[in-house]
Design a protein around this motif. Structure first.
Motif, PDB file in Angstrom:
ATOM      1  N   MET A 112       0.662  -1.228   0.284  1.00 29.73           N
ATOM      2  CA  MET A 112      -0.210  -0.053   0.537  1.00 29.73           C
ATOM      3  C   MET A 112       0.438   1.183   0.374  1.00 29.73           C
ATOM      4  N   MET A 113       1.890   1.392   1.290  1.00 28.89           N
ATOM      5  CA  MET A 113       2.626   2.028   1.066  1.00 28.89           C
ATOM      6  C   MET A 113       3.521   2.144  -0.509  1.00 28.89           C
ATOM      7  N   TRP A 114       3.932   1.843  -1.291  1.00 25.39           N
ATOM      8  CA  TRP A 114       4.150   1.584  -2.048  1.00 25.39           C
ATOM      9  C   TRP A 114       3.801   2.096  -3.220  1.00 25.39           C
ATOM     10  N   VAL A 115       1.964   1.608  -3.088  1.00 30.97           N
ATOM     11  CA  VAL A 115       1.497   2.446  -4.615  1.00 30.97           C
ATOM     12  C   VAL A 115       1.538   3.873  -3.835  1.00 30.97           C
ATOM     13  N   MET A 116       0.879   4.138  -2.866  1.00 27.37           N
ATOM     14  CA  MET A 116       1.149   6.022  -2.132  1.00 27.37           C
ATOM     15  C   MET A 116       2.383   6.789  -2.743  1.00 27.37           C
ATOM     16  N   HIS A 117       3.852   6.088  -3.249  1.00 27.90           N
ATOM     17  CA  HIS A 117       5.029   6.888  -4.084  1.00 27.90           C
ATOM     18  C   HIS A 117       3.686   6.731  -5.345  1.00 27.90           C
ATOM     19  N   ASN A 118       3.225   6.205  -6.134  1.00 24.97           N
ATOM     20  CA  ASN A 118       2.664   6.145  -6.770  1.00 24.97           C
ATOM     21  C   ASN A 118       1.586   7.827  -6.888  1.00 24.97           C
ATOM     22  N   LEU A 119       0.476   7.801  -6.165  1.00 25.54           N
ATOM     23  CA  LEU A 119       0.098   8.837  -5.623  1.00 25.54           C
ATOM     24  C   LEU A 119       0.385   9.960  -5.750  1.00 25.54           C
ATOM     25  N   TRP A 120       1.542  10.062  -5.031  1.00 21.22           N
ATOM     26  CA  TRP A 120       2.599  11.014  -5.262  1.00 21.22           C
ATOM     27  C   TRP A 120       2.953  11.605  -6.349  1.00 21.22           C
ATOM     28  N   LEU A 121       3.455  10.633  -6.732  1.00 17.32           N
ATOM     29  CA  LEU A 121       4.428  10.315  -8.049  1.00 17.32           C
ATOM     30  C   LEU A 121       3.352  11.939  -9.033  1.00 17.32           C
ATOM     31  N   HIS A 122       1.967  11.065  -8.760  1.00 19.75           N
ATOM     32  CA  HIS A 122       0.695  12.182  -9.815  1.00 19.75           C
ATOM     33  C   HIS A 122       0.484  13.041  -9.061  1.00 19.75           C
ATOM     34  N   VAL A 123       0.522  13.486  -7.999  1.00 12.26           N
ATOM     35  CA  VAL A 123       0.209  14.592  -8.024  1.00 12.26           C
ATOM     36  C   VAL A 123       1.174  15.826  -8.194  1.00 12.26           C
ATOM     37  N   ARG A 124       2.518  15.516  -7.947  1.00 12.99           N
ATOM     38  CA  ARG A 124       3.552  16.227  -7.985  1.00 12.99           C
ATOM     39  C   ARG A 124       3.696  16.662  -9.610  1.00 12.99           C
ATOM     40  N   ARG A 125       3.116  15.876 -10.743  1.00 10.12           N
ATOM     41  CA  ARG A 125       3.441  15.979 -12.016  1.00 10.12           C
ATOM     42  C   ARG A 125       1.782  17.434 -12.480  1.00 10.12           C
ATOM     43  N   SER A 126       0.342  16.832 -11.633  1.00  8.67           N
ATOM     44  CA  SER A 126      -0.190  17.570 -11.552  1.00  8.67           C
ATOM     45  C   SER A 126      -0.464  19.265 -10.747  1.00  8.67           C
ATOM     46  N   MET A 127       0.044  19.058 -10.074  1.00  3.46           N
ATOM     47  CA  MET A 127       0.758  20.175  -8.923  1.00  3.46           C
ATOM     48  C   MET A 127      -0.504  20.483  -8.375  1.00  3.46           C
ATOM     49  N   ASN A 128      -1.450  19.891  -8.044  1.00  2.00           N
ATOM     50  CA  ASN A 128      -3.150  20.000  -7.615  1.00  2.00           C
ATOM     51  C   ASN A 128      -2.924  19.589  -6.166  1.00  2.00           C
TER      52      ASN A 128
END
Length: 315
Positions: A112-128
């Motif tokens: 689950m924590m590794w998937v959270m890293h994916n979500l972090w990569l997502h918002v770091r690129r969207s800056m949302n």
């Protein structure tokens, strides 16, 4: 990218092991969370396909109750993912779970924590920042709660330790302070503190996170570099690089920091040599070796790995 675009959309199912191209009688009718899902979505972040990548957080947000149900009842307000799940995030119960089909030590606990890293990569690129506050922040909070339930704070050495868990699919022994979990837990703690600062919010658990980050046990190492776990050396050819997560992909320890170079170099070299010579490598292993080589300023090694990937595994 064409295949990714053919496999998922923002309002469609997560891209699992087969996508929409179901194979009858397959042995893999599920979502694998110990590597496959995470790596499948990486190109969407660097390729600016964030709309397509939204199918991953959408799946998690639609199944919060199941994520809560995946852990023992005593793990209040905690979430976890099994190694393999159905499209509702429930465990298939045949792949690395406890007898009660719950996620808890000594099984693989860090997915689950590794998937959270994916979500972090997502918002770091969207800056949302709305997505960061409404979606990523609460999910990361519940993911950290899981580790706060299993952390062992009474060590005689002054450090907080983790109980025995399993580094994904490693064919050797298990042990406490598995680097897969330690590295992910430390990344989650430091990232949560970054989120609080960025959003300019406070949280009653902030001091708990700061304390855990300060006192969490060092990553176990030996003559081969990063160990699998305390007492478990990395000495078997293996396709996963879970014990290297602090370097790649989490970037908690970087090549640019001179004090990290010796352990990073030894760890990566050991993994690569055993992987090639022992037959444990597969396509994603070689791609990972290429990425690590690039981070280590080894362009020739990166090119060699990519060439091997294209000639050996890509058809």
């Amino acid at each position: 990218m064409y295949k990714i675009a053919s496999g998922t959309r923002q309002d469609r199912m997560v891209l699992d092991l087969m996508g929409p191209w179901f194979v009858p009688h397959t042995g893999w009718p599920d979502i694998h969370w110990d590597l496959n899902a995470q790596l499948t979505y990486w190109p969407m972040y660097t390729g600016n396909l964030l709309d397509f990548a939204s199918s991953l957080p959408s799946l998690l947000l639609q199944n919060i109750q199941q994520l809560l149900n995946n852990v023992p009842p005593s793990y209040t307000d905690s979430i976890a993912l099994p190694v393999a799940s159905g499209i509702d995030c429930s465990s298939t119960c045949y792949w690395v779970v406890t007898d009660s089909c719950k996620i808890a030590p000594p099984v693989i606990t860090g997915d689950m924590m590794w998937v959270m890293h994916n979500l972090w990569l997502h918002v770091r690129r969207s800056m949302n920042d709305t997505d960061l506050k409404v979606h990523v922040y609460p999910l990361l909070r519940q993911s950290l709660n899981f580790y706060l339930h299993i952390i062992e704070r009474n060590g005689t050495d002054g450090f907080y330790h983790l109980p025995t868990t399993w580094s994904p699919e490693y064919p050797g022994n298990k042990g406490p302070d598995t680097n897969y979990d330690l590295m992910l837990f430390k990344w989650g703690l430091s990232t949560m503190l970054q989120i609080l600062q960025r959003l300019q919010i406070s949280d009653p658990l902030q001091s708990t996170w700061e304390d855990a980050l300060k006192k969490l046990a060092p990553y176990p190492t030996d003559i081969n570099g990063y160990m699998v776990a305390q007492g478990v050396s990395f000495n078997i050819s293996h396709r996963h690089y879970s014990h290297l997560f602090a370097f790649f992909p989490l970037n908690v320890q970087t090549w640019d920091d001179q004090q990290n170079r010796a352990v990073i170099e030894k760890s990566v070299d050991t993994w690569v040599q055993l992987g090639y010579n022992g037959g444990g490598f597969t396509g994603f292993s070689v791609a990972g070796a290429a990425a690590m080589s690039a981070r280590m300023d080894r362009p020739e090694a990166a090119l060699s790995n990519i060439t091997y990937l294209l000639t050996k595994f890509v058809q």
